[in-house]
Write an enzyme that holds these catalytic residues in place. Structure first.
Site, PDB file in Angstrom:
ATOM      1  N   LYS A  74       0.852  -1.207   0.000  1.00 35.51           N
ATOM      2  CA  LYS A  74       0.000   0.000   0.000  1.00 35.51           C
ATOM      3  C   LYS A  74       0.880   1.247   0.000  1.00 35.51           C
ATOM      4  O   LYS A  74       0.643   2.181  -0.773  1.00 35.51           O
ATOM      5  CB  LYS A  74      -0.878   0.010   1.243  1.00 35.51           C
ATOM      6  CG  LYS A  74      -1.551   1.345   1.533  1.00 35.51           C
ATOM      7  CD  LYS A  74      -2.437   1.330   2.757  1.00 35.51           C
ATOM      8  CE  LYS A  74      -1.694   1.552   4.025  1.00 35.51           C
ATOM      9  NZ  LYS A  74      -1.355   2.965   4.336  1.00 35.51           N
ATOM     10  N   ASN A  75       1.913   1.242   0.839  1.00 37.64           N
ATOM     11  CA  ASN A  75       2.692   2.467   1.023  1.00 37.64           C
ATOM     12  C   ASN A  75       3.708   2.699  -0.084  1.00 37.64           C
ATOM     13  O   ASN A  75       4.365   3.744  -0.119  1.00 37.64           O
ATOM     14  CB  ASN A  75       3.356   2.457   2.407  1.00 37.64           C
ATOM     15  CG  ASN A  75       2.317   2.658   3.500  1.00 37.64           C
ATOM     16  OD1 ASN A  75       1.170   3.013   3.220  1.00 37.64           O
ATOM     17  ND2 ASN A  75       2.696   2.390   4.736  1.00 37.64           N
ATOM     18  N   ARG A  79      -4.398  10.672   4.535  1.00 37.60           N
ATOM     19  CA  ARG A  79      -3.224  11.534   4.681  1.00 37.60           C
ATOM     20  C   ARG A  79      -2.268  11.363   3.502  1.00 37.60           C
ATOM     21  O   ARG A  79      -1.641  12.319   3.051  1.00 37.60           O
ATOM     22  CB  ARG A  79      -2.504  11.182   5.972  1.00 37.60           C
ATOM     23  CG  ARG A  79      -1.206  11.880   6.087  1.00 37.60           C
ATOM     24  CD  ARG A  79      -0.391  11.463   7.237  1.00 37.60           C
ATOM     25  NE  ARG A  79       0.961  11.926   7.074  1.00 37.60           N
ATOM     26  CZ  ARG A  79       1.360  13.178   7.239  1.00 37.60           C
ATOM     27  NH1 ARG A  79       0.462  14.081   7.597  1.00 37.60           N
ATOM     28  NH2 ARG A  79       2.613  13.528   7.062  1.00 37.60           N
ATOM     29  N   CYS A 103      -4.894  12.431  12.950  1.00 37.55           N
ATOM     30  CA  CYS A 103      -5.581  11.142  12.776  1.00 37.55           C
ATOM     31  C   CYS A 103      -5.381  10.351  14.066  1.00 37.55           C
ATOM     32  O   CYS A 103      -4.762  10.803  15.019  1.00 37.55           O
ATOM     33  CB  CYS A 103      -5.038  10.403  11.558  1.00 37.55           C
ATOM     34  SG  CYS A 103      -3.410   9.747  11.813  1.00 37.55           S
ATOM     35  N   ARG A 118       0.016  14.919  12.648  1.00 35.09           N
ATOM     36  CA  ARG A 118       0.738  14.529  11.434  1.00 35.09           C
ATOM     37  C   ARG A 118       1.143  15.779  10.645  1.00 35.09           C
ATOM     38  O   ARG A 118       0.539  16.120   9.646  1.00 35.09           O
ATOM     39  CB  ARG A 118      -0.128  13.625  10.555  1.00 35.09           C
ATOM     40  CG  ARG A 118      -0.777  12.423  11.219  1.00 35.09           C
ATOM     41  CD  ARG A 118       0.130  11.230  11.424  1.00 35.09           C
ATOM     42  NE  ARG A 118       0.692  10.657  10.240  1.00 35.09           N
ATOM     43  CZ  ARG A 118       0.166   9.636   9.550  1.00 35.09           C
ATOM     44  NH1 ARG A 118      -0.994   9.173   9.881  1.00 35.09           N
ATOM     45  NH2 ARG A 118       0.781   9.142   8.502  1.00 35.09           N
ATOM     46  N   ASP A 171       4.698   0.629  12.095  1.00 35.34           N
ATOM     47  CA  ASP A 171       3.471   0.028  11.554  1.00 35.34           C
ATOM     48  C   ASP A 171       3.278  -1.415  12.001  1.00 35.34           C
ATOM     49  O   ASP A 171       2.243  -2.010  11.708  1.00 35.34           O
ATOM     50  CB  ASP A 171       3.465   0.081  10.015  1.00 35.34           C
ATOM     51  CG  ASP A 171       3.291   1.495   9.522  1.00 35.34           C
ATOM     52  OD1 ASP A 171       3.457   1.733   8.319  1.00 35.34           O
ATOM     53  OD2 ASP A 171       3.009   2.387  10.351  1.00 35.34           O
ATOM     54  N   ARG A 186      -8.724  -0.417   4.686  1.00 36.97           N
ATOM     55  CA  ARG A 186      -7.896   0.615   4.049  1.00 36.97           C
ATOM     56  C   ARG A 186      -6.531   0.054   3.680  1.00 36.97           C
ATOM     57  O   ARG A 186      -5.910   0.490   2.723  1.00 36.97           O
ATOM     58  CB  ARG A 186      -7.688   1.798   5.004  1.00 36.97           C
ATOM     59  CG  ARG A 186      -8.963   2.473   5.411  1.00 36.97           C
ATOM     60  CD  ARG A 186      -8.686   3.751   6.096  1.00 36.97           C
ATOM     61  NE  ARG A 186      -7.726   4.544   5.318  1.00 36.97           N
ATOM     62  CZ  ARG A 186      -7.430   5.791   5.608  1.00 36.97           C
ATOM     63  NH1 ARG A 186      -7.992   6.371   6.647  1.00 36.97           N
ATOM     64  NH2 ARG A 186      -6.578   6.471   4.898  1.00 36.97           N
TER      65      ARG A 186
HETATM   66  C1  EPZ Z   1       4.420   6.872   6.248  1.00 35.80           C
HETATM   67  O1  EPZ Z   1       3.654   7.947   6.735  1.00 35.80           O
HETATM   68  C2  EPZ Z   1       3.476   5.687   6.166  1.00 35.80           C
HETATM   69  N1  EPZ Z   1       2.380   6.012   5.243  1.00 35.80           N
HETATM   70  C3  EPZ Z   1       2.918   5.370   7.557  1.00 35.80           C
HETATM   71  O2  EPZ Z   1       2.121   4.203   7.430  1.00 35.80           O
HETATM   72  C4  EPZ Z   1       4.089   5.072   8.487  1.00 35.80           C
HETATM   73  O3  EPZ Z   1       3.586   4.846   9.792  1.00 35.80           O
HETATM   74  C5  EPZ Z   1       5.050   6.268   8.505  1.00 35.80           C
HETATM   75  O4  EPZ Z   1       5.493   6.547   7.152  1.00 35.80           O
HETATM   76  C6  EPZ Z   1       6.286   5.994   9.346  1.00 35.80           C
HETATM   77  O5  EPZ Z   1       6.928   4.849   8.883  1.00 35.80           O
HETATM   78  C7  EPZ Z   1       2.615   6.004   3.923  1.00 35.80           C
HETATM   79  O6  EPZ Z   1       3.713   5.733   3.463  1.00 35.80           O
HETATM   80  C8  EPZ Z   1       1.442   6.319   3.034  1.00 35.80           C
HETATM   81  P1  EPZ Z   1       6.472  10.210   8.257  1.00 35.80           P
HETATM   82  P2  EPZ Z   1       4.261   9.451   6.731  1.00 35.80           P
HETATM   83  O7  EPZ Z   1       6.379  11.489   7.507  1.00 35.80           O
HETATM   84  O8  EPZ Z   1       5.151   9.624   5.564  1.00 35.80           O
HETATM   85  C9  EPZ Z   1       6.938  13.387  11.670  1.00 35.80           C
HETATM   86  C10 EPZ Z   1       0.208   2.875   7.706  1.00 35.80           C
HETATM   87  O9  EPZ Z   1      -0.263   2.363   8.726  1.00 35.80           O
HETATM   88  N2  EPZ Z   1       6.855  14.378  10.588  1.00 35.80           N
HETATM   89  O10 EPZ Z   1       7.577   9.253   7.944  1.00 35.80           O
HETATM   90  O11 EPZ Z   1       3.122  10.370   6.902  1.00 35.80           O
HETATM   91  C11 EPZ Z   1       5.640  12.604  11.840  1.00 35.80           C
HETATM   92  O12 EPZ Z   1       4.724  13.303  12.664  1.00 35.80           O
HETATM   93  C12 EPZ Z   1       0.711   4.298   7.737  1.00 35.80           C
HETATM   94  O13 EPZ Z   1       0.352   2.282   6.599  1.00 35.80           O
HETATM   95  C13 EPZ Z   1       7.140  15.707  10.878  1.00 35.80           C
HETATM   96  O14 EPZ Z   1       7.444  16.071  12.013  1.00 35.80           O
HETATM   97  O15 EPZ Z   1       5.114   9.423   8.054  1.00 35.80           O
HETATM   98  C14 EPZ Z   1       6.111  11.335  12.477  1.00 35.80           C
HETATM   99  O16 EPZ Z   1       6.274  11.539  13.865  1.00 35.80           O
HETATM  100  C15 EPZ Z   1       0.426   4.973   9.072  1.00 35.80           C
HETATM  101  N3  EPZ Z   1       7.054  16.620   9.874  1.00 35.80           N
HETATM  102  C16 EPZ Z   1       7.482  11.107  11.826  1.00 35.80           C
HETATM  103  O17 EPZ Z   1       7.892  12.381  11.317  1.00 35.80           O
HETATM  104  C17 EPZ Z   1       6.734  16.261   8.580  1.00 35.80           C
HETATM  105  O18 EPZ Z   1       6.683  17.132   7.685  1.00 35.80           O
HETATM  106  C18 EPZ Z   1       7.469  10.116  10.671  1.00 35.80           C
HETATM  107  O19 EPZ Z   1       6.425  10.518   9.819  1.00 35.80           O
HETATM  108  C19 EPZ Z   1       6.466  14.900   8.311  1.00 35.80           C
HETATM  109  C20 EPZ Z   1       6.536  13.970   9.329  1.00 35.80           C
END
Ligand code: EPZ
Length: 421
Positions: free
Chosen positions: A22-23, A93, A117, A122, A308, A400
């Site tokens: 998915k990701n 998201r 969420c 996020r 995850d 999802r």
């Molecule tokens: C991706 O989300 C995945 N989703 C998430 O999977 C996964 O949990 C996450 O990466 C972490 O591995 C997809 O790929 C579609 P991040 P993403 O930006 O990219 C902070 C699932 O269950 N952050 O890597 O949104 C954020 O708050 C989903 O399949 C900032 O501070 O996650 C988090 O604490 C859930 N500023 C950390 O970084 C930003 O601009 C990692 O978030 C962006 C993120």
């Protein structure tokens, strides 16, 4: 809304085919916005989130057709609308993945700021900062992130945030940079296999990306990209979830298509618990020793233990022979499953970003509530072993990110069925 009804206690035995990631699929679909001509994506999972991304891309002028099960044909036909509206973005998201390609190809992007969420706050500050570094002007208008520029110029971009690297921010900046003038270097890039798979597709379309899968990615800007055929990598989180299903039911599963090299940290943790994981010709074989050992785990950006799989691992450790400690470093609030697992007899105590897991002999079935995708998967896993009947409400969360999970589990012996209410 559908519910899952599970009667626990069956040991799972048999083979499960792991679907496409998915990701990886979601940013790959968004990347089509950068291309001329036709893209064929293979091994596309049949998920609600993929459907939502297809609807969003259609609003942005992309024709999206499922030409066979698991195969999408995508082609940009109209570039006049570059506004990803709140109605769709608020449902998923990952819609934010259109920000980079819209900016990269059309030099303008308007995307509703994603809300919070179930797993916590996020933000997308790293996404915006990376695009600004490439030359975009940023504005926040009525809840929408608006990025505009006359030209994008390659530069050095640091994408490290307070919780480490960002997966979709890395994807967005990489996609904004592929058509920019000159070279871009992303430091503290996310190393997830899904980011690497996106780079493989973009390079096949004519991009010049190197270092993907490492914390330093270099993108040499090119003039244009042409769509290609691409087969999506298998879903490592689905595979990890079913590995835990084998462990928690003391069964034995063959996970066809699973890639061990994408799950090194998770497999290391499972082996320390006493789950036996072996590579086979077609994928991975997983079985469990009778006794589960308690361990300590901290979630980290890839290649660390994936956030995850945190909830799913907690369900397994709830039955270990002793106390485990699980710390969540990516989303410190990602614990909505704790209260639900405690309703099933687990002994979990949350101390800030850490949960102390006191192993119990048995979980007991109960009515529970799904809250987010991976927490819901943890409740399914707990239901597979709990004594008696578990009913999980709001299973749309599961749909999802897991393709027909109840059918895949029933085919290997689980007593689980979807009940339409
Ligand atoms: C991706 O989300 C995945 N989703 C998430 O999977 C996964 O949990 C996450 O990466 C972490 O591995 C997809 O790929 C579609 P991040 P993403 O930006 O990219 C902070 C699932 O269950 N952050 O890597 O949104 C954020 O708050 C989903 O399949 C900032 O501070 O996650 C988090 O604490 C859930 N500023 C950390 O970084 C930003 O601009 C990692 O978030 C962006 C993120």
């Amino acid at each position: 809304m559908d519910v899952f009804e599970i009667h626990g206690g069956n040991r799972l035995r048999g083979t499960i085919q792991i679907g496409g990631s998915k990701n990886a699929a979601l940013p790959l679909m968004a990347a089509v916005l950068l291309t001329e001509g036709e893209t064929i994506l293979r091994n596309v999972p049949d998920l609600k989130d993929v459907e939502l991304m297809g609807e969003l891309l259609a609003q942005l002028g992309v024709s999206v057709r499922r030409i066979e099960p698991g195969i999408l044909r995508l082609r940009v036909e109209d570039e006049s609308n570059s506004h990803a509206r709140y109605e769709l973005v608020s449902q998923m998201r990952a819609s934010v993945c259109v920000l980079g390609p819209l900016l990269g190809k059309r030099k303008t992007a308007r995307v509703a700021m994603p809300g919070g969420c179930a797993i916590g706050f996020r933000p997308i500050d790293l996404h915006v900062r990376g695009c600004q570094a490439l030359g975009a002007d940023y504005d926040l208008a009525n809840g929408d992130v608006v990025l505009k520029t006359k030209r994008l110029a390659g530069t050095e971009v640091f994408l490290g945030g307070p919780f480490g690297s960002s997966v979709t921010a890395t994807a967005n900046v990489m996609m904004a940079a592929v058509l920019a003038e000159g070279a871009t270097v992303i430091e503290s890039a996310a190393c997830e296999p899904e980011v690497a798979d996106l780079a493989v597709y973009l390079n096949a379309c004519g991009a010049r990306i190197s270092g993907h899968g490492t914390p330093r990615i270099v993108i040499e800007g090119v003039d244009a990209l042409r769509g290609v055929e691409h087969t999506i990598i298998p879903d490592r989180i689905e595979a990890g979830t079913f590995m835990i299903a084998a462990g928690i039911t003391n069964g034995e599963l063959e996970l066809a298509g699973a890639r061990l090299d994408h799950l090194v940290a998770a497999v290391d943790a499972l082996r320390r618990v006493g789950v036996l994981v072996k590579r086979t010709d077609t994928g991975v074989n997983v079985s469990a020793a009778r006794r589960l050992e308690p361990i300590e785990i901290t979630t980290q950006p890839y290649p660390g233990f994936p956030t995850d799989l945190q909830a799913q691992m907690m369900a397994l450790l709830a039955l270990a022979d002793g106390n485990s400690v699980l710390t969540e470093k990516i989303y410190p609030d990602r614990f909505l499953h704790v209260a639900e697992l405690n309703r099933m007899g687990a002994h979990l105590r949350k101390e800030g970003p850490t949960v102390i897991i006191e192993g119990v002999k048995q979980l007991v079935g109960a009515p529970v509530m799904a809250s987010d995708l991976r927490a819901s998967a943890a409740l399914v896993l707990a239901g597979l072993i709990a004594k008696g009947r578990t009913v999980i409400q709001r299973v749309y969360h599961i749909d999802r990110g897991y393709e027909r999970i109840e059918e895949k589990l029933r085919a290997v012996g689980a007593d689980i069925r979807r009940v339409k209410t």
